[in-house]
Design an enzyme around this catalytic site. Structure first.
Site, PDB file in Angstrom:
ATOM      1  N   MET A  30       0.947  -1.076   0.092  1.00 57.73           N
ATOM      2  CA  MET A  30       0.031  -0.026   0.166  1.00 57.73           C
ATOM      3  C   MET A  30       0.694   1.341   0.074  1.00 57.73           C
ATOM      4  O   MET A  30       0.435   2.373   0.315  1.00 57.73           O
ATOM      5  CB  MET A  30      -1.144  -0.109   1.267  1.00 57.73           C
ATOM      6  CG  MET A  30      -1.939  -1.194   1.183  1.00 57.73           C
ATOM      7  SD  MET A  30      -3.359  -0.858   2.229  1.00 57.73           S
ATOM      8  CE  MET A  30      -2.798  -0.580   3.596  1.00 57.73           C
ATOM      9  N   ALA A  32       4.045   3.955   1.138  1.00 58.69           N
ATOM     10  CA  ALA A  32       4.675   4.580   2.119  1.00 58.69           C
ATOM     11  C   ALA A  32       5.708   3.553   2.675  1.00 58.69           C
ATOM     12  O   ALA A  32       5.729   2.796   3.672  1.00 58.69           O
ATOM     13  CB  ALA A  32       3.526   4.619   3.356  1.00 58.69           C
ATOM     14  N   HIS A  34       9.211   1.063   3.433  1.00 56.28           N
ATOM     15  CA  HIS A  34      10.193   1.198   4.020  1.00 56.28           C
ATOM     16  C   HIS A  34      11.021   0.123   4.097  1.00 56.28           C
ATOM     17  O   HIS A  34      10.938  -0.556   3.269  1.00 56.28           O
ATOM     18  CB  HIS A  34       9.784   1.251   5.688  1.00 56.28           C
ATOM     19  CG  HIS A  34       8.893   0.246   6.032  1.00 56.28           C
ATOM     20  ND1 HIS A  34       9.143  -0.836   6.215  1.00 56.28           N
ATOM     21  CD2 HIS A  34       7.287   0.488   6.337  1.00 56.28           C
ATOM     22  CE1 HIS A  34       7.880  -1.595   6.469  1.00 56.28           C
ATOM     23  NE2 HIS A  34       6.907  -0.820   6.519  1.00 56.28           N
ATOM     24  N   HIS A  37       9.607  -3.573   3.357  1.00 54.37           N
ATOM     25  CA  HIS A  37       9.158  -3.770   1.984  1.00 54.37           C
ATOM     26  C   HIS A  37      10.517  -3.760   0.976  1.00 54.37           C
ATOM     27  O   HIS A  37      10.313  -4.722   0.289  1.00 54.37           O
ATOM     28  CB  HIS A  37       8.703  -2.410   1.377  1.00 54.37           C
ATOM     29  CG  HIS A  37       7.318  -2.107   2.055  1.00 54.37           C
ATOM     30  ND1 HIS A  37       7.061  -1.158   2.990  1.00 54.37           N
ATOM     31  CD2 HIS A  37       6.066  -2.645   2.017  1.00 54.37           C
ATOM     32  CE1 HIS A  37       5.760  -0.837   3.380  1.00 54.37           C
ATOM     33  NE2 HIS A  37       5.332  -2.079   2.690  1.00 54.37           N
ATOM     34  N   ASP A 150       2.631  -8.935   9.405  1.00 56.11           N
ATOM     35  CA  ASP A 150       1.186  -9.054   9.195  1.00 56.11           C
ATOM     36  C   ASP A 150       0.703 -10.579   9.338  1.00 56.11           C
ATOM     37  O   ASP A 150       0.706 -11.099   8.228  1.00 56.11           O
ATOM     38  CB  ASP A 150       0.745  -8.339   8.292  1.00 56.11           C
ATOM     39  CG  ASP A 150       0.934  -6.805   8.089  1.00 56.11           C
ATOM     40  OD1 ASP A 150       0.328  -6.309   9.290  1.00 56.11           O
ATOM     41  OD2 ASP A 150       1.691  -6.447   7.433  1.00 56.11           O
ATOM     42  N   SER A 186       4.746   1.263   8.065  1.00 59.00           N
ATOM     43  CA  SER A 186       4.199   2.249   7.494  1.00 59.00           C
ATOM     44  C   SER A 186       3.461   3.264   8.838  1.00 59.00           C
ATOM     45  O   SER A 186       3.642   4.425   8.728  1.00 59.00           O
ATOM     46  CB  SER A 186       3.308   2.365   6.290  1.00 59.00           C
ATOM     47  OG  SER A 186       3.897   1.425   5.473  1.00 59.00           O
TER      48      SER A 186
HETATM   49  O1  PAF Z   1       0.150  -5.391   3.701  1.00 60.18           O
HETATM   50  C1  PAF Z   1      -0.554  -4.654   2.689  1.00 60.18           C
HETATM   51  O2  PAF Z   1       0.122  -3.907   2.400  1.00 60.18           O
HETATM   52  C2  PAF Z   1      -1.947  -4.801   2.381  1.00 60.18           C
HETATM   53  O3  PAF Z   1      -2.737  -5.481   3.264  1.00 60.18           O
HETATM   54  C3  PAF Z   1      -1.734  -5.658   1.090  1.00 60.18           C
HETATM   55  C4  PAF Z   1      -1.400  -6.887   1.258  1.00 60.18           C
HETATM   56  C5  PAF Z   1      -1.071  -4.790  -0.165  1.00 60.18           C
HETATM   57  C6  PAF Z   1      -3.482  -5.647   0.429  1.00 60.18           C
HETATM   58  O4  PAF Z   1      -3.868  -4.261   0.257  1.00 60.18           O
END
Ligand code: PAF
Length: 279
Positions: A30, A32, A34, A37, A150, A186
């Protein structure tokens, strides 16, 4: 790095990769972005020949009182970061392309999406499974990578890919942490300096509970202690739970377990989790 905003062009680019016999790894985000990612991108580069990253702030996974409107949007900085990290293709779908409107088919996360975070954020994981299923249909990757930070999301998506027989390998990537142990997120950008200083209590409380359980201590007492520690540090605790790592149901003897927590500090909701193994 190619930046693509229209599905037709995305399909063409992916077909080009396929025609050259290349495997595609996908990192949905999504934005933003860091270092967490970038760790996903680095793993993606090892997993396939081409790396596709998407940025889409998905409205359907935010509740009515959540931070969709103020969720950080940093397209230019994100795009530079991804190009520097060696990403091949940045996919930026529009809301209209993702959700054309009218009666639409959703993907329901079911029981695994209704516990823990799902119990505190009703409908959140249905929004996640719906958008990830659509992103998978658009990109059609061989492998998709998600952060272990997550954990429930990762478990839900693994289950979705298995149940819907998507033929996409789902790879988890370990949580990246600040020097003091706070998991990168984020949403850390929302923390005021005094709350940022207190936030370290979250990984510490999980670490202490993990040591107690791993050395044979009473799990219920360890979880209660973690909740007390977090409350004393100024957190408003949603949950601290010990669960089976795959199903997120009650722990099963001999199966991997996960300790998961969600708590708010200064209005910012933080989540974290760690593995638990008996010594
Ligand atoms: O983890 C995230 O950034 C979001 O939940 C995802 C997997 C991109 C779905 O919108």
């Amino acid at each position: 790095m190619q930046t693509i905003r229209r599905l037709e062009e995305l399909r063409e680019a992916i077909s080009g990769f396929r025609a050259a016999g290349e495997r595609v790894a996908f990192v949905p985000t999504m934005g933003a972005l860091h270092a967490g990612h970038i760790a996903l991108v680095e793993e993606a580069k090892l997993a396939a020949d081409r790396v596709v990253v998407s940025i889409f702030v998905n409205p359907t996974q935010f509740g009515p009182s959540e931070d969709f409107g103020k969720y950080p949007r940093k397209e230019l900085a994100d795009s530079r970061l991804l190009a520097g990290a060696g990403v091949d293709l940045l996919w930026l779908p529009s809301v209209e392309e993702m959700y054309p409107g009218g009666p639409e088919i959703d993907v329901r996360a079911s029981e695994i999406g209704n516990v823990l975070d799902g119990a505190h954020r009703p409908g959140h994981f249905d929004g996640v499974t719906t958008v990830v299923a659509r992103l998978f249909g658009q990109v059609r990757p061989d492998v998709a990578l998600f952060g272990e930070k997550d954990w429930q999301q990762l478990a839900v998506i693994r289950r979705m890919a298995a149940d819907l027989k998507l033929g996409i390998a789902i790879q988890g990537v370990p949580t990246q942490r600040e020097d003091d142990g706070l998991a990168l997120s984020s949403r850390n950008a929302y923390l005021l300096p005094e709350d940022r200083a207190k936030a370290v209590a979250l990984p510490r409380a999980l670490g202490a509970a993990e040591r107690t359980i791993a050395t044979g201590g009473d799990p219920a007492a360890a979880l209660a202690q973690a909740i007390d520690t977090l409350s004393a540090a100024g957190f408003d605790v949603d949950y601290v739970e010990l669960r089976d790592a795959a199903t997120l149901g009650s722990p099963i003897e001999g199966q991997p377990m996960r300790l998961l927590a969600a708590a708010r500090i200064g209005g910012t909701r933080l989540i974290d989790n760690i593995a638990v193994s008996y010594e």
